[in-house]
Design a protein around this motif. Structure first.
Motif, PDB file in Angstrom:
ATOM      1  N   GLU A 193       0.840  -1.298  -0.118  1.00  0.00           N
ATOM      2  CA  GLU A 193       0.074   0.159  -0.156  1.00  0.00           C
ATOM      3  C   GLU A 193       0.981   1.340  -0.005  1.00  0.00           C
ATOM      4  N   LEU A 194       2.021   1.349   0.537  1.00  0.00           N
ATOM      5  CA  LEU A 194       2.876   2.403   0.655  1.00  0.00           C
ATOM      6  C   LEU A 194       3.540   2.676  -0.824  1.00  0.00           C
ATOM      7  N   ALA A 195       3.652   1.539  -1.561  1.00  0.00           N
ATOM      8  CA  ALA A 195       3.927   1.604  -2.863  1.00  0.00           C
ATOM      9  C   ALA A 195       2.902   2.196  -3.904  1.00  0.00           C
ATOM     10  N   HIS A 196       1.892   1.800  -3.535  1.00  0.00           N
ATOM     11  CA  HIS A 196       0.628   2.537  -4.396  1.00  0.00           C
ATOM     12  C   HIS A 196       0.332   3.954  -3.775  1.00  0.00           C
ATOM     13  N   LEU A 197       0.495   4.387  -2.486  1.00  0.00           N
ATOM     14  CA  LEU A 197       0.528   5.635  -2.303  1.00  0.00           C
ATOM     15  C   LEU A 197       1.417   6.615  -2.948  1.00  0.00           C
ATOM     16  N   GLU A 198       2.840   5.845  -3.133  1.00  0.00           N
ATOM     17  CA  GLU A 198       3.924   6.558  -3.802  1.00  0.00           C
ATOM     18  C   GLU A 198       3.466   6.714  -5.416  1.00  0.00           C
ATOM     19  N   MET A 199       2.780   5.789  -6.156  1.00  0.00           N
ATOM     20  CA  MET A 199       2.249   5.946  -7.324  1.00  0.00           C
ATOM     21  C   MET A 199       0.929   7.020  -7.341  1.00  0.00           C
ATOM     22  N   ILE A 200       0.055   7.073  -6.380  1.00  0.00           N
ATOM     23  CA  ILE A 200      -0.602   8.327  -6.202  1.00  0.00           C
ATOM     24  C   ILE A 200      -0.105   9.508  -6.014  1.00  0.00           C
ATOM     25  N   ALA A 201       0.570   9.680  -5.536  1.00  0.00           N
ATOM     26  CA  ALA A 201       1.590  10.882  -4.881  1.00  0.00           C
ATOM     27  C   ALA A 201       2.168  11.402  -6.652  1.00  0.00           C
ATOM     28  N   THR A 202       2.870  10.337  -7.312  1.00  0.00           N
ATOM     29  CA  THR A 202       3.311  10.777  -8.344  1.00  0.00           C
ATOM     30  C   THR A 202       2.359  11.362  -9.542  1.00  0.00           C
ATOM     31  N   MET A 203       1.049  10.615  -9.562  1.00  0.00           N
ATOM     32  CA  MET A 203       0.092  11.062 -10.363  1.00  0.00           C
ATOM     33  C   MET A 203      -0.559  12.508 -10.158  1.00  0.00           C
ATOM     34  N   VAL A 204      -0.522  12.515  -8.732  1.00  0.00           N
ATOM     35  CA  VAL A 204      -0.938  13.955  -8.391  1.00  0.00           C
ATOM     36  C   VAL A 204      -0.035  15.028  -8.608  1.00  0.00           C
ATOM     37  N   TYR A 205       1.089  14.712  -8.257  1.00  0.00           N
ATOM     38  CA  TYR A 205       2.054  15.754  -8.587  1.00  0.00           C
ATOM     39  C   TYR A 205       2.362  16.061 -10.070  1.00  0.00           C
ATOM     40  N   LYS A 206       2.380  15.057 -10.970  1.00  0.00           N
ATOM     41  CA  LYS A 206       2.374  14.987 -12.514  1.00  0.00           C
ATOM     42  C   LYS A 206       1.284  15.909 -12.872  1.00  0.00           C
ATOM     43  N   LEU A 207       0.162  16.051 -12.426  1.00  0.00           N
ATOM     44  CA  LEU A 207      -1.105  16.522 -12.866  1.00  0.00           C
ATOM     45  C   LEU A 207      -1.324  18.112 -12.584  1.00  0.00           C
ATOM     46  N   THR A 208      -0.401  18.440 -11.527  1.00  0.00           N
ATOM     47  CA  THR A 208      -0.502  19.700 -10.987  1.00  0.00           C
ATOM     48  C   THR A 208       0.853  20.531 -11.200  1.00  0.00           C
ATOM     49  N   LYS A 209       1.912  19.934 -11.496  1.00  0.00           N
ATOM     50  CA  LYS A 209       3.167  20.737 -11.240  1.00  0.00           C
ATOM     51  C   LYS A 209       3.427  21.988 -12.065  1.00  0.00           C
ATOM     52  N   ASP A 210       2.814  21.808 -13.257  1.00  0.00           N
ATOM     53  CA  ASP A 210       2.876  22.837 -14.077  1.00  0.00           C
ATOM     54  C   ASP A 210       1.607  23.742 -14.203  1.00  0.00           C
ATOM     55  N   ALA A 211       0.657  23.404 -13.493  1.00  0.00           N
ATOM     56  CA  ALA A 211      -0.619  23.750 -13.951  1.00  0.00           C
ATOM     57  C   ALA A 211      -0.414  25.511 -13.272  1.00  0.00           C
ATOM     58  N   THR A 212      -1.169  26.352 -13.893  1.00  0.00           N
ATOM     59  CA  THR A 212      -1.178  27.831 -13.404  1.00  0.00           C
ATOM     60  C   THR A 212      -2.016  28.107 -12.448  1.00  0.00           C
ATOM     61  N   PRO A 213      -1.921  28.976 -11.346  1.00  0.00           N
ATOM     62  CA  PRO A 213      -3.119  29.297 -10.560  1.00  0.00           C
ATOM     63  C   PRO A 213      -4.407  29.453 -11.182  1.00  0.00           C
ATOM     64  N   GLU A 214      -4.384  29.881 -12.347  1.00  0.00           N
ATOM     65  CA  GLU A 214      -5.798  29.885 -13.058  1.00  0.00           C
ATOM     66  C   GLU A 214      -6.284  28.681 -13.078  1.00  0.00           C
ATOM     67  N   GLN A 215      -5.589  27.837 -13.760  1.00  0.00           N
ATOM     68  CA  GLN A 215      -6.205  26.393 -14.089  1.00  0.00           C
ATOM     69  C   GLN A 215      -6.558  25.660 -12.799  1.00  0.00           C
ATOM     70  N   LEU A 216      -5.585  25.832 -11.583  1.00  0.00           N
ATOM     71  CA  LEU A 216      -6.077  25.307 -10.317  1.00  0.00           C
ATOM     72  C   LEU A 216      -7.297  25.748 -10.021  1.00  0.00           C
ATOM     73  N   LYS A 217      -7.634  27.043 -10.128  1.00  0.00           N
ATOM     74  CA  LYS A 217      -8.683  27.626  -9.577  1.00  0.00           C
ATOM     75  C   LYS A 217      -9.978  27.037 -10.493  1.00  0.00           C
ATOM     76  N   GLU A 218      -9.762  26.866 -11.687  1.00  0.00           N
ATOM     77  CA  GLU A 218     -10.866  26.210 -12.403  1.00  0.00           C
ATOM     78  C   GLU A 218     -11.144  24.927 -12.095  1.00  0.00           C
ATOM     79  N   ALA A 219     -10.162  24.223 -11.686  1.00  0.00           N
ATOM     80  CA  ALA A 219     -10.335  22.801 -11.190  1.00  0.00           C
ATOM     81  C   ALA A 219     -10.893  23.043  -9.592  1.00  0.00           C
ATOM     82  N   GLY A 220     -11.143  23.782  -9.133  1.00  0.00           N
ATOM     83  CA  GLY A 220     -11.467  24.087  -7.675  1.00  0.00           C
ATOM     84  C   GLY A 220     -10.587  23.750  -6.707  1.00  0.00           C
ATOM     85  N   LEU A 221      -9.413  23.864  -7.092  1.00  0.00           N
ATOM     86  CA  LEU A 221      -8.166  23.824  -6.116  1.00  0.00           C
ATOM     87  C   LEU A 221      -7.907  24.976  -5.340  1.00  0.00           C
ATOM     88  N   GLU A 222      -8.359  26.106  -5.694  1.00  0.00           N
ATOM     89  CA  GLU A 222      -8.044  27.411  -4.966  1.00  0.00           C
ATOM     90  C   GLU A 222      -7.895  26.987  -3.408  1.00  0.00           C
TER      91      GLU A 222
END
Lengths: 76, 189
Positions: free
Chosen positions: B64-93
């Motif tokens: 499960e720790l290895a899975h946690l690491e995969m999820i973390a990687t997915m989340v990181y990749k999906l957000t790392k270059d997103a602009t604040p505007e894009q994050l806002k649109e995604a409801g992540l403000e």
């Protein structure tokens, strides 16, 4: 034919506010049917097993979104 | 003690910069049925289970720790270059205000992780039944995320994780059978 995708038809009213989804599906994963795993079940080749997430063919039951492909997620 | 292998259990590929998917995936990171809850639950329960099934909880908790690491990687990749505007649109403000682009253990609705998500009752059957339920809940959550996601590469990784939940549930069910000690007996009830 056996499938791990089950279907039922919920009641729909003529007054439903949204267009009704006439058939609902749910998953009954293979682990529900096997019990204690018997010996000598068929296996995937090792490299393939690593990518599929299981060595055992009987437990391989990939899920596709019904919105992703019309053929794989809807019970067929 | 653990030995760390500096690679993911399964390759994580993400095709589009889509912070909204990160918002869904964070459920499996710090949610009630997420990978963190699973790892902590099993690695904690294993001390007070019969010796025959301790190894199983040890192994699954570790995975499960290895899975946690995969999820973390997915989340990181999906957000790392997103602009604040894009994050806002995604409801992540709200997330951005509190954490910028850092990951945090909370669920899709932003509720922080809590130990009340997990239990250790000390009764082996009770604990194993909770573990089976947790695996099935995680499997269902992956299905709902796959339904919401339009990223085929990401879905590939999610399908792998979902398959592992099926296997884990199977092994926990077998652990119950082991503790019932009726496996090799002829049954006349």
């Amino acid at each position: 034919m056996f499938t791990t995708r089950k279907q039922y038809e919920p009641y729909t009213s003529p007054f439903d506010p949204c267009p009704p989804i006439r058939v609902k599906t749910y998953v009954t994963a293979p682990n529900l049917y096997v019990g204690f795993q018997p010996p000598n079940l068929p296996q995937f080749p090792l490299r393939e097993a690593l990518m599929k997430g299981t060595l055992w063919q009987v437990f391989y039951d990939p899920y596709y979104s019904p919105y992703e492909t019309k053929t794989k997620g809807d019970g067929s | 003690m653990w030995i760390y292998e500096k690679k993911l259990q399964y390759p994580v590929r993400v095709s589009t910069c889509n912070p909204r998917l990160a918002k869904y995936l964070i459920e499996q990171y710090g949610g009630a049925d997420g990978e963190l809850a699973a790892a902590l639950r099993y690695l904690n329960q294993r001390y007070t289970l019969p010796p025959k099934v301790i190894g199983l909880l040890n192994d699954i908790g570790t995975e499960e720790l290895a899975h946690l690491e995969m999820i973390a990687t997915m989340v990181y990749k999906l957000t790392k270059d997103a602009t604040p505007e894009q994050l806002k649109e995604a409801g992540l403000e709200p997330h951005y205000i509190d954490h910028e682009r850092a990951l945090f253990y909370h669920n899709a609705a932003g509720v922080p992780f809590t130990a009340t998500y997990i239990q250790a009752k000390g009764d082996p059957i009770t604990d194993l039944y909770e573990d089976i339920a947790a695996e099935e809940k995680a499997r269902a959550t992956y299905q709902w995320i796959i339904n919401m996601s339009d990223d085929p590469d990401l879905n590939d990784g999610l399908r792998f994780l979902r398959e592992r939940e099926i296997i884990h549930a199977q092994r926990f069910r077998e652990a119950v059978e082991i503790l019932k000690e009726e496996r090799n007996h002829k049954k006349v009830f």
